[in-house]
Design an enzyme around this catalytic site. Structure first.
Site, short mmCIF file in Angstrom:
data_model
loop_
_atom_site.label_atom_id
_atom_site.label_comp_id
_atom_site.label_asym_id
_atom_site.label_seq_id
_atom_site.Cartn_x
_atom_site.Cartn_y
_atom_site.Cartn_z
N LYS A 13 0.75 -1.45 0.23
CA LYS A 13 -0.28 0.48 -0.32
C LYS A 13 0.47 1.60 0.39
CE LYS A 13 -1.58 -1.19 3.60
NZ LYS A 13 -1.61 -2.91 3.77
N ARG A 88 -9.78 0.33 9.09
CA ARG A 88 -9.29 -0.82 9.75
C ARG A 88 -10.08 -1.60 10.64
NH1 ARG A 88 -3.21 0.33 10.01
NH2 ARG A 88 -2.24 -1.83 10.12
N ARG A 127 11.47 -6.15 5.22
CA ARG A 127 11.56 -5.11 4.69
C ARG A 127 12.21 -4.04 5.64
NH1 ARG A 127 5.33 -2.03 5.22
NH2 ARG A 127 5.73 -2.52 7.53
N ARG A 160 11.10 -2.26 11.09
CA ARG A 160 10.91 -1.26 12.37
C ARG A 160 10.57 -2.70 13.49
NH1 ARG A 160 5.41 -0.51 8.64
NH2 ARG A 160 3.82 -1.31 10.81
N ARG A 171 -0.31 -9.71 12.86
CA ARG A 171 -1.36 -8.62 12.03
C ARG A 171 -1.51 -8.96 11.65
NH1 ARG A 171 4.50 -6.16 11.26
NH2 ARG A 171 3.56 -5.19 9.74
#
Ligand code: ADP
Ligand code: ADP
Length: 218
Positions: A13, A88, A127, A160, A171
């Site tokens: 996204k 969400r 990531r 992160r 998640r």
């Protein structure tokens, strides 16, 4: 143009949002980025959100809705915006509907990016995120030009704390349970568009451009 980007964590996204906002001159509003900013500043909201984020759980609706209300009335969102990571939950989507009514605004598109679970785990565990602007990279699929540095501002890239396998899987479970019902919510409104989020980044963006240009509600 006002749009929502929906899809599991790691669907791409943020990566695609950057292109859309550049080409369609609208502002990106990422609730994740905003929450990380609050944490960095040490605000009350940042402190409250921390425990949820580190566990990969959702921050309570009331905190998120208040944050969005404060943000969306700012002049920089007047020409349109892309909501990344919000809503969400159904409660957030209903609160957004109410806010849009108050602001006399209409949503144009809900883009739904679809990616398979194992691909997501591979993406998120490698990531890297810029400390300054939040732009994301992937060590193999989407590396920066210079190792460890952001292409845009040279900021240091970090991993992160919630991008570890255990939290990622949590998640994903949270997404399935709390966020996926939104697909139905927006399909019923007739503004949902599905995009295959697997494959080359540029090709995915082409699919998005086609939708936004063909159905033109600019
Ligand atoms: P989201 O904002 O949905 O959580 P990101 O845009 O941060 O997702 O992308 C998650 C990770 O996957 C990042 O490391 C990014 O570089 C990488 N990525 C994004 N799009 C693709 C793609 N099409 N193929 C492979 N990796 C991708
Ligand atoms: P990703 O797209 O990689 O899942 P985000 O940056 O969007 O990550 O979100 C990181 C964390 O911030 C989430 O796991 C959650 O704890 C919190 N968060 C972000 N947006 C919301 C939201 N709309 N509602 C509740 N919690 C949120």
């Amino acid at each position: 143009m006002r749009l929502i980007f929906l899809g599991p964590p790691g669907a791409g996204k943020g990566t695609q949002a950057e292109f859309i906002c550049r080409d369609f001159h609208i502002k990106q509003l990422s609730t994740g980025d905003l929450l990380r900013f609050h944490r960095k500043q040490g605000t009350e909201l940042g402190r409250k959100a921390q425990q949820y984020m580190d566990r990969g759980e959702l921050v309570p609706d009331s905190l998120i809705i208040d944050m969005i209300k404060e943000e969306l009335v700012k002049p920089e969102y007047k020409n349109g915006y892309l909501l990344d990571g919000f809503p969400r939950t159904i409660a957030q989507a209903e609160a957004l509907d109410k806010l849009l009514e108050e602001l006399n605004q209409k949503l144009d598109y809900v883009l739904i990016l679809d990616v398979q679970t194992e691909e997501i785990v591979t993406r998120l565990t490698a990531r890297r995120t810029c400390k300054i602007c939040g732009k994301t990279y992937h060590l193999i699929f989407n590396p920066p030009k210079v190792d460890g540095k952001c292409d845009i501002d040279g900021g240091e890239l970090y991993q992160r704390t919630d991008d570890n396998e255990e939290t990622v899987r949590n998640r994903l479970a949270v997404y399935e349970k709390q966020t996926k019902p939104l697909i139905d919510f927006y399909t019923k409104k007739g503004i949902a568009y599905f995009i295959n989020g697997q494959g080359e980044i540029e090709k995915i963006y082409k699919q998005i451009q086609e939708i936004l240009l063909k159905t033109k509600r600019l």
